[in-house]
Design an enzyme around this catalytic site. Structure first.
Site, short mmCIF file in Angstrom:
data_model
loop_
_atom_site.label_atom_id
_atom_site.label_comp_id
_atom_site.label_asym_id
_atom_site.label_seq_id
_atom_site.Cartn_x
_atom_site.Cartn_y
_atom_site.Cartn_z
N LYS A 184 13.96 -4.18 -4.43
CA LYS A 184 13.65 -4.60 -5.80
C LYS A 184 14.92 -4.58 -6.68
O LYS A 184 15.99 -4.21 -6.22
CB LYS A 184 12.57 -3.71 -6.39
CG LYS A 184 11.27 -3.68 -5.57
CD LYS A 184 10.60 -5.04 -5.54
CE LYS A 184 9.15 -5.02 -5.09
NZ LYS A 184 8.88 -4.50 -3.75
C1 LIG Z 1 3.71 -7.28 -5.53
C2 LIG Z 1 3.87 -5.87 -5.06
N1 LIG Z 1 2.99 -4.94 -5.49
C3 LIG Z 1 3.09 -3.65 -5.11
C4 LIG Z 1 4.08 -3.22 -4.27
C5 LIG Z 1 4.12 -1.78 -3.84
O1 LIG Z 1 5.27 -1.13 -4.25
P1 LIG Z 1 5.86 0.12 -3.44
O2 LIG Z 1 6.46 -0.41 -2.17
O3 LIG Z 1 6.90 0.68 -4.37
O4 LIG Z 1 4.74 1.06 -3.20
C6 LIG Z 1 5.02 -4.13 -3.81
C7 LIG Z 1 6.10 -3.66 -2.94
O5 LIG Z 1 6.59 -4.07 -2.05
C8 LIG Z 1 4.91 -5.49 -4.19
O6 LIG Z 1 5.77 -6.41 -3.76
#
Ligand SMILES: Cc1ncc(COP(=O)(O)O)c(C=O)c1O
Length: 385
Positions: A184
């Protein structure tokens, strides 16, 4: 051909980041300490929200937002199939039901008209996703929410730094959720954040991430108190001081990172616009995408190949392509539990057959960008019908 694999996404860590982490390791606090509040304040200011509440991941942050939105068994939340499963899973964590609505063909974001068709007396929330960093069409979604008394949780995990009609992602919906996973815009290893302008939601989020306890350990120590109360069933979803120090340091570079991603997207779009058999991502007027991903669509009817051939050929060129996303309802868990068979969301499903995410991260060198452009040109011209 490139000698080494170029990943589709990667963090950038500089000496300031390393020093910020080392300083915390030498301090009194490893988990909830002063850096948590500092990071939350700086983050809220950066996105233009009143409050920011950190979580141990974007998924935990989504869970917190689903809780704060009041989702419970019997409720429904409308979301997009074109996302990472965590967006819909957070609804299930609360015992509620995710209801999918199809996406618009240009941005692959929730189609507000389709959302309107899915609203029932059980609907409590709408969870749009800013797919690839292009903001979801929030004005009509917020208007629907207003009309039906719903909460909008924007999954802005792709969209840190994006702008929609002059407003920043994180300051538009009732709650907005971010992820600090290494691919990210801002990396803390694992990490997440929810932003909101509502004090009641911020308070609810803070309790939920800390076992449902009404004040944190540091506050208690400062006040010399031993007493605390668990007032609801929460979790340990806290982000550490170590991670928050890294987040604070990374936040300072967000502007340059975003500008670099924009530059890369512009280079790609100019290079690929006239290539046979490929569609570049569209950008709507009055929108500034954050370019988390750069997903091209392979038009196999104009090539002697389908997406899988193009994908494999690009991997053979050492270009670390990926696919975002397998529509959530097509995963075995969702098929088995909810009986999805495919064909329910034709726009998302057709797009999925065509999508390939090209490498996109702010640390890409000019040579990396050129390698991608050369490889994509070579592969598409090779398969040109
Ligand atoms: C659209 C979206 N929502 C939620 C997440 C979840 O985030 P995390 O990986 O920090 O738990 C991601 C992560 O890849 C994502 O791309």
């Amino acid at each position: 051909m490139r000698k080494t694999l170029l990943p589709y996404g990667r963090q950038s860590i500089d000496e300031d980041d390393v020093q910020a982490v080392v300083d915390v390791l030498r301090s009194d606090w490893l988990t909830t300490g002063p850096k948590v509040g500092e990071f939350e304040e700086a983050f809220a200011a950066r996105v233009g929200a009143k409050y920011a509440v950190s979580f141990s991941s974007g998924t935990a942050a989504l869970h917190g937002a689903a809780f704060a939105a009041g989702l419970k068994p019997g409720d429904e939340a409308i979301t997009t199939p074109m996302t990472f499963a965590a967006t819909a899973n957070c609804v299930l964590y609360q015992g509620a039901t995710p209801v999918f609505a199809d996406v618009s063909a240009d941005t692959l974001n929730l189609d507000p008209e389709k959302v309107g068709e899915r609203i029932t007396p059980r609907t409590r929330a709408i969870i749009p996703v800013d797919y690839a960093g292009h903001p979801a069409d929030q004005d009509p979604i917020l208007a629907l929410a207003e009309r039906h008394g719903l909460i909008v949780v924007e999954d802005a995990c792709h969209a840190l730094g994006a702008e929609y009609h002059g407003r920043r992602a994180g300051s538009i919906a009732h709650m907005s959720v971010f992820s600090f996973h290494p691919v990210k815009h801002l990396a803390t290893g694992e990490g997440g954040m929810v932003t909101t302008d509502r004090a009641d939601l911020a308070e609810s989020l803070r309790r939920f991430r800390n076992h449902g306890i009404s004040s944190d350990a540091r506050q208690r120590q400062a006040e010399g108190q031993w007493y605390y109360e668990m007032v609801l069933l929460g979790f340990n979803y806290r982000l550490t001081d170590v991670a928050c120090a890294l987040g604070l340091s990374q936040l300072k570079k967000l502007g340059t990172n975003r500008a670099r991603r924009r530059e890369i997207a512009a280079r790609y779009s100019a290079a690929f616009r006239d290539l046979p058999g490929v569609q570049v991502p569209s950008v709507r007027p009055n929108v500034n995408p954050a370019w988390h991903l750069y997903p091209i669509r392979v038009k196999s009817e104009r090539l002697n190949a389908d997406r899988a051939h193009v994908f494999r050929a690009l991997r053979a060129e050492n270009i670390g392509v990926n696919v975002h996303y397998i529509p959530v309802h097509l995963h075995p868990y969702y098929r088995d539990r909810f009986g999805y068979r495919g064909g329910e969301f034709p726009v998302a499903e057709a797009a999925y057959e065509q999508l390939i995410s090209l490498p996109m991260f702010h640390g890409m060198t000019e040579e990396d960008v050129q390698d991608v452009i050369t490889a994509v040109g070579k592969v598409l011209n090779h398969y040109c019908a």
